[in-house]
Scaffold this motif. Sequence first.
Motif, PDB file in Angstrom:
ATOM      1  N   HIS A 169       1.113   4.472  -2.565  1.00 25.02           N
ATOM      2  CA  HIS A 169       0.987   5.921  -2.321  1.00 25.02           C
ATOM      3  C   HIS A 169       2.069   6.694  -3.071  1.00 25.02           C
ATOM      4  CE1 HIS A 169      -2.303   6.764   0.364  1.00 25.02           C
ATOM      5  NE2 HIS A 169      -1.966   5.823   1.212  1.00 25.02           N
ATOM      6  N   ASP A 222      -6.536   7.201   0.042  1.00 20.59           N
ATOM      7  CA  ASP A 222      -6.509   5.843  -0.504  1.00 20.59           C
ATOM      8  C   ASP A 222      -7.328   5.732  -1.791  1.00 20.59           C
ATOM      9  OD1 ASP A 222      -4.920   5.187   1.570  1.00 20.59           O
ATOM     10  OD2 ASP A 222      -6.466   4.160   2.743  1.00 20.59           O
ATOM     11  N   HIS A 230       0.821  -1.217   0.000  1.00 19.33           N
ATOM     12  CA  HIS A 230       0.000   0.000   0.000  1.00 19.33           C
ATOM     13  C   HIS A 230       0.861   1.276   0.000  1.00 19.33           C
ATOM     14  CE1 HIS A 230      -3.597   2.362   1.027  1.00 19.33           C
ATOM     15  NE2 HIS A 230      -2.841   3.001   1.902  1.00 19.33           N
TER      16      HIS A 230
HETATM   17 ZN    ZN Z   1      -3.184   4.952   2.545  1.00 21.40          ZN
END
Ligand code: ZN
Length: 344
Positions: free
Chosen positions: A121, A304, A117
Amino acid sequence: MFMAKDIYILGIESSCDETAAAVVKNGREILSNTVLSQIDIHRLFGGVVPEIASRNHVEAIDKVVAEALREADVTLKDISAVAVTYGAGLVGALLVGVSFAKGLCQASGLPLVAVNHIEGHICANYLTYPDLEPPYLCLLTSGGHTAVVRVADFDEYDVLRSTVDDAVGEAFDKVARVLGLPYPGGPQIDRLAQRGEAVFPFHSVVISNGNFSYSGLKTAVINLVHNCEQRSEKIDKANVAKSFNVCAVDGLIQALEEELTRTRLNTVAVAGGVGANTYLRNRMREFESRGVRVCLPKLSLCGDNAAMIASRGYFMYLQNDFADLSLNACPTLKLRGEKPHKSV
Ligand code: ZN
Ligand code: KG4
């Protein structure tokens, strides 16, 4: 003339409270980016409730993926690989995306790419700046991570500095809560701070070994607010928000400045939810006056989303970096190159 085949990656993200899917062409061009936020549900509880997050992901994921394919005007036959977030995050939430992606790959024969993750980003920058290439410095500022990273190559990261306790986003959320602001607190503090003055002097978040500590700042704000409450004194919340926001960000900028000088890199980027912060973006732009290229992902790509996961998946696809169907969620996944802290 030989034309390289375009690569379309389907990205899937479910690590926290957003169910998201996206289709990205050649790692840089967003064809669709569907994000279904659960914020309104979790706000009732003052934060993310993991079990509720998982259940909502289960209910939404097939519709969100179908919507992303429809909006991009592609079918699974056009897709080259499925990229899914497998960590870090809430284990139950991650498992929904991972299981769905594995099922899709099993049924379609498409290769599976397991994305970190945090690395995702960082890739939000490639979507905003199609010509950006490593090496550069990246300030990582999310709800779970705070670090200055040297992005040496598309697959190579060197964590130069990081937090020894809380993450900066976590501190924003906790300070917001003590000020009685709704979840998620970061955007609320950001807004409130714009009406305030930085009148409260808090200690720097940069500690003696150059890393960050946010627990002291968080406690200082909580004590300030509680002391005023006990004395029945009214405190100007906008001033508290501004003082906190300035202190939380100035330490990051100071560290970035030192690392720019030390590494002699001339490009800086930002990644993660706190990258949407107005004061942080303004301070980042100041680097331009010393000839540094400043990359700030579009606001919609700071939080996100699955487009950043698809972008990361593309660069892994190019390296034949595939996962098999035994892939599991990894809630505590670290960034490659992240080392344990030396003692202070
Ligand atoms: Zn995040
Ligand atoms: O990257 P992200 O969406 O999720 C994680 O991977 O953690 O970051 C979420 C964090 C939350 O702590 C949220 O309060 C913070 O980013 N945030 C902000 C702003 N927008 C979101 N913090 C400060 N200012 C903002 N404008």
